[in-house]
Design a protein around this motif. Sequence first.
Motif, mmCIF file in Angstrom:
data_model
loop_
_atom_site.group_PDB
_atom_site.id
_atom_site.type_symbol
_atom_site.label_atom_id
_atom_site.label_comp_id
_atom_site.label_asym_id
_atom_site.label_seq_id
_atom_site.Cartn_x
_atom_site.Cartn_y
_atom_site.Cartn_z
ATOM 1 N N LYS A 26 21.797 13.542 22.790
ATOM 2 C CA LYS A 26 20.548 13.903 22.245
ATOM 3 C C LYS A 26 19.549 13.803 23.598
ATOM 4 C CE LYS A 26 17.777 14.949 19.027
ATOM 5 N NZ LYS A 26 18.097 16.044 17.874
ATOM 6 N N ALA A 27 19.448 12.990 24.120
ATOM 7 C CA ALA A 27 18.628 12.624 25.547
ATOM 8 C C ALA A 27 18.744 13.667 26.325
ATOM 9 C CB ALA A 27 18.934 11.335 26.077
ATOM 10 N N ILE A 28 20.156 14.147 26.576
ATOM 11 C CA ILE A 28 20.331 15.352 27.553
ATOM 12 C C ILE A 28 19.895 16.441 27.095
ATOM 13 C CG2 ILE A 28 22.252 16.622 28.668
ATOM 14 C CD1 ILE A 28 23.783 14.065 28.690
ATOM 15 N N ARG A 29 19.809 16.988 25.630
ATOM 16 C CA ARG A 29 19.606 18.101 25.248
ATOM 17 C C ARG A 29 18.097 18.046 25.054
ATOM 18 N NH1 ARG A 29 23.555 17.696 21.453
ATOM 19 N NH2 ARG A 29 22.297 16.507 19.750
ATOM 20 N N ALA A 30 17.450 16.933 25.286
ATOM 21 C CA ALA A 30 15.725 16.948 24.995
ATOM 22 C C ALA A 30 15.407 17.143 26.485
ATOM 23 C CB ALA A 30 15.491 15.702 24.298
ATOM 24 N N GLY A 31 16.106 16.915 27.541
ATOM 25 C CA GLY A 31 15.688 16.678 28.883
ATOM 26 C C GLY A 31 15.185 15.450 29.320
ATOM 27 N N ILE A 32 15.534 14.530 28.717
ATOM 28 C CA ILE A 32 15.199 13.264 29.178
ATOM 29 C C ILE A 32 15.936 12.830 30.546
ATOM 30 C CG2 ILE A 32 15.530 10.541 28.785
ATOM 31 C CD1 ILE A 32 14.925 11.323 25.908
ATOM 32 N N ARG A 33 15.413 12.138 31.519
ATOM 33 C CA ARG A 33 16.051 12.076 32.773
ATOM 34 C C ARG A 33 16.454 10.772 32.839
ATOM 35 N NH1 ARG A 33 11.156 13.986 36.549
ATOM 36 N NH2 ARG A 33 12.337 12.864 38.000
ATOM 37 N N GLU A 34 15.970 9.634 32.208
ATOM 38 C CA GLU A 34 16.637 8.309 32.452
ATOM 39 C C GLU A 34 16.478 7.608 30.976
ATOM 40 O OE1 GLU A 34 14.485 5.382 34.739
ATOM 41 O OE2 GLU A 34 16.275 4.586 35.349
ATOM 42 N N LEU A 35 17.689 7.184 30.685
ATOM 43 C CA LEU A 35 17.473 6.747 29.169
ATOM 44 C C LEU A 35 18.125 4.976 29.372
ATOM 45 C CD1 LEU A 35 17.604 6.868 26.188
ATOM 46 C CD2 LEU A 35 20.148 7.446 26.285
ATOM 47 N N GLY A 36 17.266 4.296 28.788
ATOM 48 C CA GLY A 36 17.594 2.918 28.706
ATOM 49 C C GLY A 36 17.965 2.143 27.641
ATOM 50 N N PHE A 37 19.352 1.806 27.389
ATOM 51 C CA PHE A 37 19.587 1.062 25.867
ATOM 52 C C PHE A 37 18.766 -0.196 26.031
ATOM 53 C CE2 PHE A 37 22.571 4.355 26.065
ATOM 54 C CZ PHE A 37 22.496 4.805 24.648
ATOM 55 N N SER A 38 18.127 -0.669 24.929
ATOM 56 C CA SER A 38 17.704 -2.243 24.810
ATOM 57 C C SER A 38 17.982 -2.443 23.386
ATOM 58 C CB SER A 38 16.126 -2.074 24.958
ATOM 59 O OG SER A 38 15.405 -0.818 24.357
ATOM 60 N N ASP A 39 19.078 -2.526 22.950
ATOM 61 C CA ASP A 39 19.447 -3.070 21.594
ATOM 62 C C ASP A 39 19.048 -4.346 21.315
ATOM 63 O OD1 ASP A 39 20.321 -2.653 18.968
ATOM 64 O OD2 ASP A 39 22.101 -2.118 19.397
ATOM 65 N N TYR A 74 28.705 10.338 32.266
ATOM 66 C CA TYR A 74 27.450 11.285 32.416
ATOM 67 C C TYR A 74 26.638 11.344 33.510
ATOM 68 C CZ TYR A 74 28.312 12.347 27.235
ATOM 69 O OH TYR A 74 28.763 12.632 25.979
ATOM 70 N N ARG A 75 27.133 10.674 34.664
ATOM 71 C CA ARG A 75 26.151 10.388 35.777
ATOM 72 C C ARG A 75 25.701 11.418 36.386
ATOM 73 N NH1 ARG A 75 30.320 8.353 40.471
ATOM 74 N NH2 ARG A 75 30.961 10.279 41.031
ATOM 75 N N ASP A 76 26.241 12.771 36.070
ATOM 76 C CA ASP A 76 25.529 13.923 36.771
ATOM 77 C C ASP A 76 24.402 14.541 36.048
ATOM 78 O OD1 ASP A 76 27.456 13.760 38.884
ATOM 79 O OD2 ASP A 76 28.623 15.148 37.892
ATOM 80 N N ARG A 77 24.435 13.985 34.812
ATOM 81 C CA ARG A 77 23.311 14.699 33.861
ATOM 82 C C ARG A 77 22.201 13.799 33.381
ATOM 83 N NH1 ARG A 77 27.842 16.721 29.592
ATOM 84 N NH2 ARG A 77 29.057 15.393 30.672
ATOM 85 N N LEU A 78 22.712 12.406 33.484
ATOM 86 C CA LEU A 78 21.488 11.333 33.035
ATOM 87 C C LEU A 78 21.519 10.068 33.667
ATOM 88 C CD1 LEU A 78 19.569 11.081 30.568
ATOM 89 C CD2 LEU A 78 21.179 10.236 29.039
ATOM 90 N N GLU A 79 20.513 9.377 33.816
ATOM 91 C CA GLU A 79 20.581 8.007 34.675
ATOM 92 C C GLU A 79 20.660 7.215 33.275
ATOM 93 O OE1 GLU A 79 18.376 6.192 37.821
ATOM 94 O OE2 GLU A 79 17.732 8.235 37.828
ATOM 95 N N ILE A 80 21.383 6.348 32.883
ATOM 96 C CA ILE A 80 21.774 5.361 31.886
ATOM 97 C C ILE A 80 21.609 3.960 32.288
ATOM 98 C CG2 ILE A 80 23.189 4.723 30.060
ATOM 99 C CD1 ILE A 80 24.524 7.784 30.176
ATOM 100 N N ARG A 81 20.844 3.127 31.720
ATOM 101 C CA ARG A 81 20.649 1.679 32.016
ATOM 102 C C ARG A 81 20.827 1.094 30.505
ATOM 103 N NH1 ARG A 81 19.664 1.211 37.543
ATOM 104 N NH2 ARG A 81 18.104 2.974 38.053
#
Length: 253
Positions: A26-39, A74-81
Amino acid sequence: MIQYNYHTHTRRCHHAEGTEREYIEKAIRAGIRELGFSDHCPVPFENGYVSPVRMTMDEAPEYFSTIRSLAEEYRDRLEIRCGFEMEYTPDLFERQIRFYESLGCDYLILGQHYAGREDIGPYVGRKTDDPWILTRYVDLVLEGASTGKFLYVAHPDVCWFEGDNEIYRRECERLCGGLLQMDIPIEINGLGMATSRNYPNESFWRIAGEVGNTVVIGMDAHTPDQLADETVWGKCRDLAEKCNVRLTDKKLL
Ligand SMILES: [Zn+2]
Ligand SMILES: [Zn+2]
């Protein structure tokens, strides 16, 4: 458009929907550049209490390993934390931090849902006119923030106080002033906006505007769709503008 979001849940907390992969797609489709999971962080309750709203300590390593392997994929498409949303609970804090750091936690956000502990309460999102709850909430957030372990404070206006206005203003000024001094951003919360909760509270954000805090928007996504809801994002931006708060769009990690 949403560029960074550091407030994202997963189904691991038992009250959100969606796998990590679904949020990432979803984040990639929306154009988000960095996504942090904070469950919602696991908490080592000592009395056998089992929380219905968070993963257990035993489940945390798999949360991290899943996200690390997806980050690689996914490292080429989104930074994930990978991090947690955490309450500050003085008697458990050191133990929690040691455990999260051993997992390689990237960051923590402070989401203080209780003016005590989850198993004891009180929950601050319930309407109250008791100044003790508000004061205790502000004390805990400031004390938690002062540990230097938090990236920002989620929904600082979560405490639903409908008592004396003067007390509300005084406590909000104390909270905003303290966090400004510590240079810790505060969050306009997308979930609260999406579901018309008691927060975001305009009275609070007017005070934050006067005090001059740095403000971020966090979607607090509990479903993949909420992550990329541009309408909610726009409403959060409008509130920021209306209350004259200093919104930052900068990458925080
Ligand atoms: Zn939640
Ligand atoms: Zn949250």
